[in-house]
Write an enzyme that holds these catalytic residues in place. Structure first.
Site, PDB file in Angstrom:
ATOM      1  N   ARG A 100       4.443  -5.538 -29.888  1.00 17.45           N
ATOM      2  CA  ARG A 100       3.099  -5.584 -29.316  1.00 17.45           C
ATOM      3  C   ARG A 100       3.227  -6.161 -27.910  1.00 17.45           C
ATOM      4  O   ARG A 100       4.028  -7.093 -27.692  1.00 17.45           O
ATOM      5  CB  ARG A 100       2.162  -6.489 -30.146  1.00 17.45           C
ATOM      6  CG  ARG A 100       1.704  -5.900 -31.466  1.00 17.45           C
ATOM      7  CD  ARG A 100       0.748  -4.708 -31.279  1.00 17.45           C
ATOM      8  NE  ARG A 100       0.304  -4.156 -32.547  1.00 17.45           N
ATOM      9  CZ  ARG A 100       0.860  -3.110 -33.161  1.00 17.45           C
ATOM     10  NH1 ARG A 100       1.912  -2.497 -32.630  1.00 17.45           N
ATOM     11  NH2 ARG A 100       0.378  -2.672 -34.302  1.00 17.45           N
TER      12      ARG A 100
ATOM     13  N   GLU B 156      -3.860  -1.042 -23.305  1.00 19.67           N
ATOM     14  CA  GLU B 156      -3.422   0.358 -23.404  1.00 19.67           C
ATOM     15  C   GLU B 156      -4.589   1.292 -23.086  1.00 19.67           C
ATOM     16  O   GLU B 156      -5.676   1.098 -23.655  1.00 19.67           O
ATOM     17  CB  GLU B 156      -2.850   0.627 -24.798  1.00 19.67           C
ATOM     18  CG  GLU B 156      -1.585  -0.194 -25.029  1.00 19.67           C
ATOM     19  CD  GLU B 156      -0.922   0.018 -26.393  1.00 19.67           C
ATOM     20  OE1 GLU B 156      -1.427   0.811 -27.202  1.00 19.67           O
ATOM     21  OE2 GLU B 156       0.113  -0.631 -26.636  1.00 19.67           O
TER      22      GLU B 156
ATOM     23  N   HIS C 274       3.038   4.065 -26.745  1.00 22.61           N
ATOM     24  CA  HIS C 274       2.824   3.483 -28.076  1.00 22.61           C
ATOM     25  C   HIS C 274       3.019   4.579 -29.132  1.00 22.61           C
ATOM     26  O   HIS C 274       2.130   4.888 -29.923  1.00 22.61           O
ATOM     27  CB  HIS C 274       1.432   2.841 -28.195  1.00 22.61           C
ATOM     28  CG  HIS C 274       1.351   1.876 -29.355  1.00 22.61           C
ATOM     29  ND1 HIS C 274       0.473   0.832 -29.387  1.00 22.61           N
ATOM     30  CD2 HIS C 274       2.050   1.803 -30.525  1.00 22.61           C
ATOM     31  CE1 HIS C 274       0.630   0.155 -30.517  1.00 22.61           C
ATOM     32  NE2 HIS C 274       1.583   0.742 -31.222  1.00 22.61           N
TER      33      HIS C 274
END
Ligand code: NAD
Length: 340
Positions: free
Chosen positions: A255, A284, A307
């Protein structure tokens, strides 16, 4: 009648199974982006009042969202991280929250991305790829001293959980030396795989370090595989980054918040470390986030992905089907309980 609200994509076979069991009309998929642009999650949950909510990492299931659906019994996450769900509040309200830690394909998928990012940095694949498409032949311009093999290098794994272990095995198969740090030591795995544990010494703590100095100073590759918690936020902080070798690369697929991204940007800009491979960001998409994230992701010695650690057909299919099975079993048991 059980109503299911899905706010982020689940594999088509899982969706088919859910609709087969609960009924076509009772399983609704409304993308979170659409929800956020429209009524918002709380209002949507109030209106639909689902028994089941299925999310991935982009749906913020906070206290208000949990309270909004009075029928809510189950929150499913076909994947791993649960940091976007208020677990404490869900527990208080008797809402079961489950992810799919049984889906091995997810761990393989993330671990393979770690190696892909490391190889991309070591062999400068993104640069060679983009330049050839622009009509440039860089074979002579790029110094051999800038290109490396994984073989013979030392990888420092932070967090030897399900993904960390897969990374360790892949790294060993490339001929790398593997060392790790975890709050729990795994002697059995160490012995079977010939990897070493580096402890966090009292002297390290006295220096204000949250990670072992030796691991930071002796690893060519640092890769992070811890969940995001209060204790892991900023785990690879400024002090820790300043301990890394000049040749070191940092890979983050856990993360964004686990790494001090500002300090990482500074270290890369000042050539204090040699590169970074990033799949996750504290905001993000990162280019819409704070200025340092825009700089970080634009640096030539940083390889970025979107991601997508667990975004493979294999991982998503297995995670979706495991999740579906768990939800169906949950309601079958509930039904049996009511019949007794
Ligand atoms: P896991 O729970 O199996 O392992 C986590 C490990 O971290 C455990 O061994 C734990 O003891 C250790 N740990 C916790 N706090 C620590 C600390 N302060 N210092 C050192 N070690 C610590 O988790 P996993 O399945 O291996 O997944 C790790 C993380 O990867 C997930 O929580 C998720 O955030 C992330 N992830 C990312 C993607 C992606 O798409 N990039 C996909 C799946 C998972």
């Amino acid at each position: 009648m059980v109503k299911v609200l899905i706010t982020e994509p689940v594999h088509k076979e899982a969706l088919k199974k859910l609709r087969g069991f609960f009924g076509q009309k009772n399983v609704v998929f409304t993308p979170i982006e659409e929800i956020n642009k429209g009524k918002g999650l709380v209002k949507t949950l109030k209106e639909i009042n689902p028994d089941v909510l299925i999310v991935r990492s982009n749906t913020e299931v906070n206290k208000e969202a949990i309270d909004a659906a009075s029928n809510l019994k189950y929150i499913g996450r076909p994947g791993l991280g649960l940091d976007n769900i208020d677990l404490e509040h869900a527990k208080q309200k008797g809402v079961k929250v489950e992810n799919t830690t049984e889906a091995e394909a997810i761990f393989n998928s993330v671990a393979e991305l770690v190696i892909a990012l490391a190889l991309s940095l070591y062999r400068k694949i993104p640069l060679f790829n983009s330049s050839i498409k622009e009509g440039l032949w860089l074979k002579r311009q790029i110094k051999t001293s800038l290109l490396h093999t994984l073989n013979g290098k030392t990888i420092g794994i932070i967090g030897l959980g399900k993904i960390g272990k897969k990374v360790a095995k892949l790294a060993l198969s490339f001929g790398m030396k593997v060392q790790y740090y975890d709050i729990y030591r795994n002697l059995e795995f160490e012995k079977v795989n010939s990897i070493s544990f580096i402890e966090l010494k009292p002297e390290d703590k006295m220096e204000g370090l949250k990670l072992p100095k030796k691991l930071l100073q002796t690893s060519d590759i640092i890769t992070i595989h811890v969940p995001l918690t209060k204790g892991t936020r900023n785990l690879l902080g400024e002090k820790e980054i300043n301990m890394l070798k000049k040749e070191a690369i940092v890979i983050n697929t856990s993360r964004g918040e686990v790494v001090n991204e500002e300090a990482l940007t500074k270290a890369l800009l000042n050539n204090k470390i040699s590169g970074a491979g990033l799949d996750v960001y504290s905001y993000e998409p990162p280019f819409k986030g704070p200025p340092h994230l825009k700089i970080l992701t634009s640096l030539p010695n940083v390889v970025c992905t979107h991601h997508i650690g667990a975004k493979t057909e294999e991982a998503q299919k297995q995670a979706g089907l495991v999740m579906t099975e768990k939800i169906i079993n949950f309601f079958k048991k509930e039904e049996q309980g009511r019949m007794k």
